[in-house]
Design a protein around this motif. Structure first.
Motif, PDB file in Angstrom:
ATOM      1  N   MET A  81       0.813  -1.222   0.000  1.00 11.09           N
ATOM      2  CA  MET A  81       0.000   0.000   0.000  1.00 11.09           C
ATOM      3  C   MET A  81       0.845   1.270   0.000  1.00 11.09           C
ATOM      4  N   ASP A  82       2.124   1.132  -0.166  1.00 10.86           N
ATOM      5  CA  ASP A  82       3.049   2.276  -0.156  1.00 10.86           C
ATOM      6  C   ASP A  82       2.831   3.149  -1.390  1.00 10.86           C
ATOM      7  N   THR A  83       2.376   4.382  -1.172  1.00  7.90           N
ATOM      8  CA  THR A  83       2.100   5.259  -2.320  1.00  7.90           C
ATOM      9  C   THR A  83       3.084   6.428  -2.411  1.00  7.90           C
ATOM     10  N   HIS A  84       4.222   6.342  -1.745  1.00  7.94           N
ATOM     11  CA  HIS A  84       5.256   7.386  -1.871  1.00  7.94           C
ATOM     12  C   HIS A  84       5.930   7.229  -3.238  1.00  7.94           C
ATOM     13  N   THR A  85       5.719   8.201  -4.105  1.00  7.06           N
ATOM     14  CA  THR A  85       6.151   8.032  -5.503  1.00  7.06           C
ATOM     15  C   THR A  85       7.329   8.917  -5.923  1.00  7.06           C
ATOM     16  N   VAL A  86       7.729   9.853  -5.055  1.00  6.77           N
ATOM     17  CA  VAL A  86       8.742  10.839  -5.476  1.00  6.77           C
ATOM     18  C   VAL A  86      10.091  10.166  -5.755  1.00  6.77           C
ATOM     19  N   SER A 135      11.265   0.390  -4.291  1.00  5.39           N
ATOM     20  CA  SER A 135      11.264   1.592  -3.467  1.00  5.39           C
ATOM     21  C   SER A 135      10.273   1.394  -2.338  1.00  5.39           C
ATOM     22  N   LEU A 169       8.862   2.941   1.391  1.00  2.83           N
ATOM     23  CA  LEU A 169       8.868   4.011   2.403  1.00  2.83           C
ATOM     24  C   LEU A 169       7.823   3.808   3.487  1.00  2.83           C
ATOM     25  N   SER A 170       7.020   2.780   3.387  1.00  4.12           N
ATOM     26  CA  SER A 170       5.934   2.631   4.361  1.00  4.12           C
ATOM     27  C   SER A 170       6.054   1.331   5.143  1.00  4.12           C
ATOM     28  N   GLY A 184      14.727   3.857  -0.204  1.00  8.41           N
ATOM     29  CA  GLY A 184      13.637   4.479   0.531  1.00  8.41           C
ATOM     30  C   GLY A 184      13.947   4.595   2.002  1.00  8.41           C
ATOM     31  N   THR A 231      19.359   4.565   0.677  1.00  9.03           N
ATOM     32  CA  THR A 231      18.293   5.204   1.453  1.00  9.03           C
ATOM     33  C   THR A 231      18.247   6.715   1.231  1.00  9.03           C
ATOM     34  N   MET A 232      17.399   7.350   2.019  1.00  8.36           N
ATOM     35  CA  MET A 232      17.127   8.780   1.898  1.00  8.36           C
ATOM     36  C   MET A 232      18.403   9.606   1.714  1.00  8.36           C
ATOM     37  N   SER A 240      20.353   9.561  -0.887  1.00 10.26           N
ATOM     38  CA  SER A 240      21.326   8.958  -1.809  1.00 10.26           C
ATOM     39  C   SER A 240      21.418   9.821  -3.058  1.00 10.26           C
TER      40      SER A 240
HETATM   41  C1  B12 Z   1       6.247  13.217   0.897  1.00 10.89           C
HETATM   42  C2  B12 Z   1       5.822  12.201   1.941  1.00 10.89           C
HETATM   43  C3  B12 Z   1       4.518  11.727   1.863  1.00 10.89           C
HETATM   44  C4  B12 Z   1       3.536  12.114   0.769  1.00 10.89           C
HETATM   45  C5  B12 Z   1       3.842  11.232  -0.465  1.00 10.89           C
HETATM   46  C6  B12 Z   1       3.500  11.938  -1.768  1.00 10.89           C
HETATM   47  C7  B12 Z   1       3.956  11.123  -2.962  1.00 10.89           C
HETATM   48  N1  B12 Z   1       3.135  11.077  -3.988  1.00 10.89           N
HETATM   49  O1  B12 Z   1       5.021  10.519  -2.963  1.00 10.89           O
HETATM   50  C8  B12 Z   1       2.184  11.794   1.455  1.00 10.89           C
HETATM   51  C9  B12 Z   1       1.698  13.013   2.186  1.00 10.89           C
HETATM   52  C10 B12 Z   1       1.061  11.286   0.532  1.00 10.89           C
HETATM   53  C11 B12 Z   1       2.600  10.749   2.480  1.00 10.89           C
HETATM   54  C12 B12 Z   1       1.746   9.846   3.031  1.00 10.89           C
HETATM   55  C13 B12 Z   1       2.099   8.983   4.071  1.00 10.89           C
HETATM   56  N2  B12 Z   1       3.293   8.930   4.715  1.00 10.89           N
HETATM   57 CO1  B12 Z   1       4.874   9.868   4.081  1.00 10.89          CO
HETATM   58  N3  B12 Z   1       6.410  10.867   3.842  1.00 10.89           N
HETATM   59  C14 B12 Z   1       6.735  11.745   2.945  1.00 10.89           C
HETATM   60  C15 B12 Z   1       8.157  12.275   3.250  1.00 10.89           C
HETATM   61  C16 B12 Z   1       7.991  13.623   3.964  1.00 10.89           C
HETATM   62  C17 B12 Z   1       9.078  12.480   2.077  1.00 10.89           C
HETATM   63  C18 B12 Z   1       9.185  11.283   1.136  1.00 10.89           C
HETATM   64  C19 B12 Z   1       9.851  11.738  -0.150  1.00 10.89           C
HETATM   65  O2  B12 Z   1       9.180  12.008  -1.149  1.00 10.89           O
HETATM   66  N4  B12 Z   1      11.175  11.890  -0.116  1.00 10.89           N
HETATM   67  C20 B12 Z   1      11.980  12.404  -1.241  1.00 10.89           C
HETATM   68  C21 B12 Z   1      12.513  11.227  -2.090  1.00 10.89           C
HETATM   69  C22 B12 Z   1      13.377  11.766  -3.215  1.00 10.89           C
HETATM   70  O3  B12 Z   1      13.308  10.447  -1.225  1.00 10.89           O
HETATM   71  P1  B12 Z   1      13.220   8.862  -1.162  1.00 10.89           P
HETATM   72  O4  B12 Z   1      11.888   8.353  -1.548  1.00 10.89           O
HETATM   73  O5  B12 Z   1      13.815   8.430   0.125  1.00 10.89           O
HETATM   74  O6  B12 Z   1      14.191   8.399  -2.380  1.00 10.89           O
HETATM   75  C23 B12 Z   1      15.597   8.527  -2.332  1.00 10.89           C
HETATM   76  C24 B12 Z   1      16.304   7.308  -1.727  1.00 10.89           C
HETATM   77  O7  B12 Z   1      15.594   6.674  -0.710  1.00 10.89           O
HETATM   78  C25 B12 Z   1      16.547   6.425  -2.935  1.00 10.89           C
HETATM   79  N5  B12 Z   1      15.493   5.519  -3.398  1.00 10.89           N
HETATM   80  C26 B12 Z   1      14.171   5.518  -3.188  1.00 10.89           C
HETATM   81  N6  B12 Z   1      13.587   4.514  -3.840  1.00 10.89           N
HETATM   82  C27 B12 Z   1      14.560   3.855  -4.501  1.00 10.89           C
HETATM   83  C28 B12 Z   1      14.505   2.723  -5.311  1.00 10.89           C
HETATM   84  C29 B12 Z   1      15.684   2.224  -5.877  1.00 10.89           C
HETATM   85  C30 B12 Z   1      15.635   1.048  -6.757  1.00 10.89           C
HETATM   86  C31 B12 Z   1      16.920   2.852  -5.573  1.00 10.89           C
HETATM   87  C32 B12 Z   1      18.175   2.340  -6.156  1.00 10.89           C
HETATM   88  C33 B12 Z   1      16.962   3.981  -4.764  1.00 10.89           C
HETATM   89  C34 B12 Z   1      15.783   4.463  -4.230  1.00 10.89           C
HETATM   90  O8  B12 Z   1      16.824   7.346  -3.955  1.00 10.89           O
HETATM   91  C35 B12 Z   1      16.069   8.545  -3.765  1.00 10.89           C
HETATM   92  C36 B12 Z   1      17.010   9.710  -4.065  1.00 10.89           C
HETATM   93  O9  B12 Z   1      17.909   9.896  -3.024  1.00 10.89           O
HETATM   94  C37 B12 Z   1       8.695  11.164   4.198  1.00 10.89           C
HETATM   95  C38 B12 Z   1       9.751  11.597   5.206  1.00 10.89           C
HETATM   96  C39 B12 Z   1      11.140  11.335   4.689  1.00 10.89           C
HETATM   97  N7  B12 Z   1      12.028  12.117   5.175  1.00 10.89           N
HETATM   98  O10 B12 Z   1      11.391  10.412   3.930  1.00 10.89           O
HETATM   99  C40 B12 Z   1       7.411  10.661   4.862  1.00 10.89           C
HETATM  100  C41 B12 Z   1       7.352   9.218   5.332  1.00 10.89           C
HETATM  101  C42 B12 Z   1       7.968   8.293   4.303  1.00 10.89           C
HETATM  102  N8  B12 Z   1       5.922   8.974   5.388  1.00 10.89           N
HETATM  103  C43 B12 Z   1       5.564   8.257   6.412  1.00 10.89           C
HETATM  104  C44 B12 Z   1       4.232   7.888   6.725  1.00 10.89           C
HETATM  105  C45 B12 Z   1       4.033   7.203   8.050  1.00 10.89           C
HETATM  106  C46 B12 Z   1       3.182   8.196   5.860  1.00 10.89           C
HETATM  107  C47 B12 Z   1       1.707   7.844   6.057  1.00 10.89           C
HETATM  108  C48 B12 Z   1       1.429   6.458   6.643  1.00 10.89           C
HETATM  109  C49 B12 Z   1       1.096   8.945   6.910  1.00 10.89           C
HETATM  110  C50 B12 Z   1      -0.344   8.726   7.296  1.00 10.89           C
HETATM  111  N9  B12 Z   1      -0.533   8.406   8.567  1.00 10.89           N
HETATM  112  O11 B12 Z   1      -1.206   8.797   6.457  1.00 10.89           O
HETATM  113  C51 B12 Z   1       1.146   7.988   4.633  1.00 10.89           C
HETATM  114  C52 B12 Z   1       1.258   6.650   3.918  1.00 10.89           C
HETATM  115  C53 B12 Z   1       0.810   6.682   2.495  1.00 10.89           C
HETATM  116  C54 B12 Z   1       0.978   5.334   1.863  1.00 10.89           C
HETATM  117  N10 B12 Z   1      -0.078   4.573   1.713  1.00 10.89           N
HETATM  118  O12 B12 Z   1       2.089   4.956   1.523  1.00 10.89           O
HETATM  119  C55 B12 Z   1       6.753   7.831   7.243  1.00 10.89           C
HETATM  120  C56 B12 Z   1       7.126   6.364   7.023  1.00 10.89           C
HETATM  121  C57 B12 Z   1       7.600   5.716   8.306  1.00 10.89           C
HETATM  122  C58 B12 Z   1       8.181   4.342   8.109  1.00 10.89           C
HETATM  123  N11 B12 Z   1       8.508   3.872   6.944  1.00 10.89           N
HETATM  124  O13 B12 Z   1       8.386   3.695   9.081  1.00 10.89           O
HETATM  125  C59 B12 Z   1       7.829   8.889   6.807  1.00 10.89           C
HETATM  126  C60 B12 Z   1       9.269   8.378   6.885  1.00 10.89           C
HETATM  127  C61 B12 Z   1       7.629  10.112   7.723  1.00 10.89           C
HETATM  128  C62 B12 Z   1       8.057   9.828   9.150  1.00 10.89           C
HETATM  129  N12 B12 Z   1       9.221  10.255   9.544  1.00 10.89           N
HETATM  130  O14 B12 Z   1       7.344   9.219   9.890  1.00 10.89           O
HETATM  131  N13 B12 Z   1       3.943  10.853   2.753  1.00 10.89           N
END
Ligand code: B12
Length: 141
Positions: free
Chosen positions: A18-23, A66, A68-69, A97, A117-118, A120
């Motif tokens: 159910m993870d919908t984090h798409t960025v 990827s 994140l949830s 993630g 992870t975050m 990177s």
């Molecule tokens: C934006 C965000 C949202 C947005 C998402 C919008 C969207 N369309 O993506 C919204 C508001 C919808 C949201 C919802 C939720 N979220 Co949110 N969200 C975030 C937030 C603030 C940023 C995520 C993000 O976009 N980061 C920017 C991108 C670029 O970073 P990234 O994904 O990590 O990717 C990088 C690396 O990880 C890596 N990478 C990622 N994927 C992959 C894949 C491969 C193959 C490779 C090689 C590398 C790689 O490369 C990227 C570049 O560096 C994080 C906090 C955080 N600091 O991460 C919380 C976070 C992920 N969310 C969290 C939670 C709890 C939720 C919700 C459950 C909240 C709720 N109670 O409703 C919901 C769940 C929705 C669902 N069903 O999944 C928690 C997850 C906790 C956990 N995992 O234990 C976090 C960590 C916040 C927190 N500190 O508690 N969220």
């Protein structure tokens, strides 16, 4: 794996459950395409079974998840096992993630080759994949 000809690396990107984090996955898909790789994105709400089947059907070299949830300690080992059971354990399995440091040994033990992870840098991810791919091509030559 049939690398006999020089060809671009093929990678399947997916999100499980159910993870919908798409960025993050969108950024990764763009970066890898820009780097000349063939990227296939399954979309959201996949099961490990669906991803394993798609990886085999699309004959990819790498599977990238990827996550994140949470759920990664359950669904990534399952995916790694399904790939192995299907004779596709040679595919590189990457995860990115929100993956706490303390979960990494379990994932590595289960067959996840590398986590990014975050924060990177996409250039590091591209460099890692290019290096791995060059080694695969050399091994097959
Ligand atoms: C934006 C965000 C949202 C947005 C998402 C919008 C969207 N369309 O993506 C919204 C508001 C919808 C949201 C919802 C939720 N979220 Co949110 N969200 C975030 C937030 C603030 C940023 C995520 C993000 O976009 N980061 C920017 C991108 C670029 O970073 P990234 O994904 O990590 O990717 C990088 C690396 O990880 C890596 N990478 C990622 N994927 C992959 C894949 C491969 C193959 C490779 C090689 C590398 C790689 O490369 C990227 C570049 O560096 C994080 C906090 C955080 N600091 O991460 C919380 C976070 C992920 N969310 C969290 C939670 C709890 C939720 C919700 C459950 C909240 C709720 N109670 O409703 C919901 C769940 C929705 C669902 N069903 O999944 C928690 C997850 C906790 C956990 N995992 O234990 C976090 C960590 C916040 C927190 N500190 O508690 N969220």
């Amino acid at each position: 794996m049939s690398n006999a000809h020089q060809r671009p690396l093929r990678i399947l990107l997916a999100k499980l459950g159910m993870d919908t984090h798409t960025v993050g996955i969108t950024i990764i898909a763009h970066a890898l395409r820009e780097a000349g790789m063939e990227v296939i994105f399954t979309g959201l709400k996949q099961t490990p079974e669906m991803v394993a089947a798609a990886a085999i059907q699309e004959d990819v070299d790498v599977v990238g998840i990827s996550t994140l949830s949470a759920g990664h300690t359950r669904n990534l080992p399952k995916l790694a096992r399904l790939l192995r059971e299907a004779g596709a354990g040679d595919k590189l399995l990457l995860a990115g993630g929100v993956i706490p440091e303390e979960d990494r040994p379990l994932l590595e033990e289960a067959g996840v080759d590398r986590t990014f992870t975050m924060g990177s840098d996409t250039r590091d991810i591209v460099a890692y994949l290019n290096e791995w791919w060059v080694q695969q091509l050399a091994a097959d030559a």
